[in-house]
Design an enzyme around this catalytic site. Structure first.
Site, PDB file in Angstrom:
ATOM      1  N   TYR A 249     -44.703  28.235  -9.974  1.00  0.00           N
ATOM      2  CA  TYR A 249     -44.141  29.520 -10.366  1.00  0.00           C
ATOM      3  C   TYR A 249     -42.641  29.509 -10.107  1.00  0.00           C
ATOM      4  CZ  TYR A 249     -43.824  34.703 -10.435  1.00  0.00           C
ATOM      5  OH  TYR A 249     -43.507  36.004 -10.698  1.00  0.00           O
TER       6      TYR A 249
ATOM      7  N   LYS B 134     -45.699  28.827 -14.501  1.00  0.00           N
ATOM      8  CA  LYS B 134     -45.422  30.237 -14.785  1.00  0.00           C
ATOM      9  C   LYS B 134     -43.914  30.407 -14.786  1.00  0.00           C
ATOM     10  CE  LYS B 134     -46.052  34.997 -13.213  1.00  0.00           C
ATOM     11  NZ  LYS B 134     -46.542  35.892 -12.137  1.00  0.00           N
TER      12      LYS B 134
END
Length: 296
Positions: A138, A166
């Site tokens: 992420y 992400k």
């Protein structure tokens, strides 16, 4: 260009509904998880930023995974945040996540301590080596203080359990190069950039607005991958007020307020977050209605 979506295409980072006294509303978690399934989700991410993970205990995180897993069954992917700015803690959290029955890990860049790229890479590799779960890294430098540089992402993508990114960097050009160089499946982590990121090769979303407009996001994704870019753009433009309105202040605060307006158990926040004010709720109501959301 890869269109492989290892966790499905539509995921939402689910809020954790708290009661006024700060206790977790377990029935509310079940109801929200079911709501997300009914609105077309392929997966649910728990224990992330939107879930107020910094304020929940490890034991609570495990129970959240178990409750959501039991609610949604085995066809819906359940990912859980396991990132921290201490690598050993992240490893332990990843192991507990695996034991609790999650399908995958979401691991954010270590925050606040601003490690160099070598430290970021070593951190992600250590967590990836700690379990058998597939992992989504992420990248959100606005929160962590440091980006995952493209070269680092490319190297990390070689690990067999680092299967997705992400992306909440807000730099579509940089993400374009990452996708071209290594083909890592990218999930949009910034709702207003959902369609732009699809256009450069992203495979899906880890949304916040999926709480309120999940069916629209499902249609946007289905339209895009069916080759109907015109319809996808129409939906994107329809949802702009929702995208903007949800993040006028902190996303979990206004998402919980939005769910409450929809008659769903958004609940309250835990400090240091605070519930939305009356003025913020009034503005949010206007934003949601402008985006086609039915609210009280």
């Amino acid at each position: 260009m890869t269109t492989n979506a290892p966790f499905g295409r539509l995921l939402t980072a689910m809020v954790t509904p708290f009661k006024k006294d700060g206790a977790i509303d377990w029935a509310g978690i079940e109801k929200l998880a079911d709501h997300l399934v009914q609105s077309g989700h392929d997966g649910i991410v728990v224990n992330g930023t939107t879930g107020e993970a910094p304020t929940t205990k490890s034991s609570e995180k495990e129970e959240i995974i178990k409750v959501v897993r039991k609610t949604v069954g085995t066809k819906i992917k359940v990912l859980s945040g396991a990132g921290d700015n201490e690598t050993e803690y992240s490893i332990n959290q990843a192991k507990r996540t695996e034991q609790a029955g999650a399908d995958g890990l979401l691991v954010v860049t270590p925050y606040y301590n601003k490690p160099p790229q070598a430290g970021i890479q070593a951190h992600f590799l250590a967590v990836a080596d700690a379990t058998d779960l597939p992992m989504m890294i992420y990248d959100i430098p606005g929160r962590t203080g440091v980006p995952i540089e493209p070269d680092t992402i490319v190297r990390l993508s070689e690990h067999p359990r680092i299967v997705a990114l992400k992306d909440a960097k807000g730099d579509v050009a940089s993400t374009s190069w990452v996708i071209k160089r290594c083909g890592i499946p990218v999930y949009s982590g910034d709702d207003i950039l959902n369609l732009p990121l699809l256009s450069v090769g992203a495979v899906g979303f880890v949304s916040v607005c999926g709480h309120t407009v999940g069916k629209d996001l499902r249609e946007l994704l289905d339209s895009w991958f069916a080759g109907n870019a015109t319809r996808a753009l129409e939906i994107h433009q329809k949802l702009l007020p929702v995208y903007t309105g949800t993040f006028r202040t902190q996303g979990a605060i206004l998402t919980k307020a939005a769910l409450n307006l929809m008659g769903l158990p958004g609940g309250h926040t835990r400090l240091p977050l605070v519930d939305a004010t009356d003025a913020q709720i009034a503005q949010l109501r206007d934003d949601l209605r402008a985006g086609g959301v039915s609210v009280k």
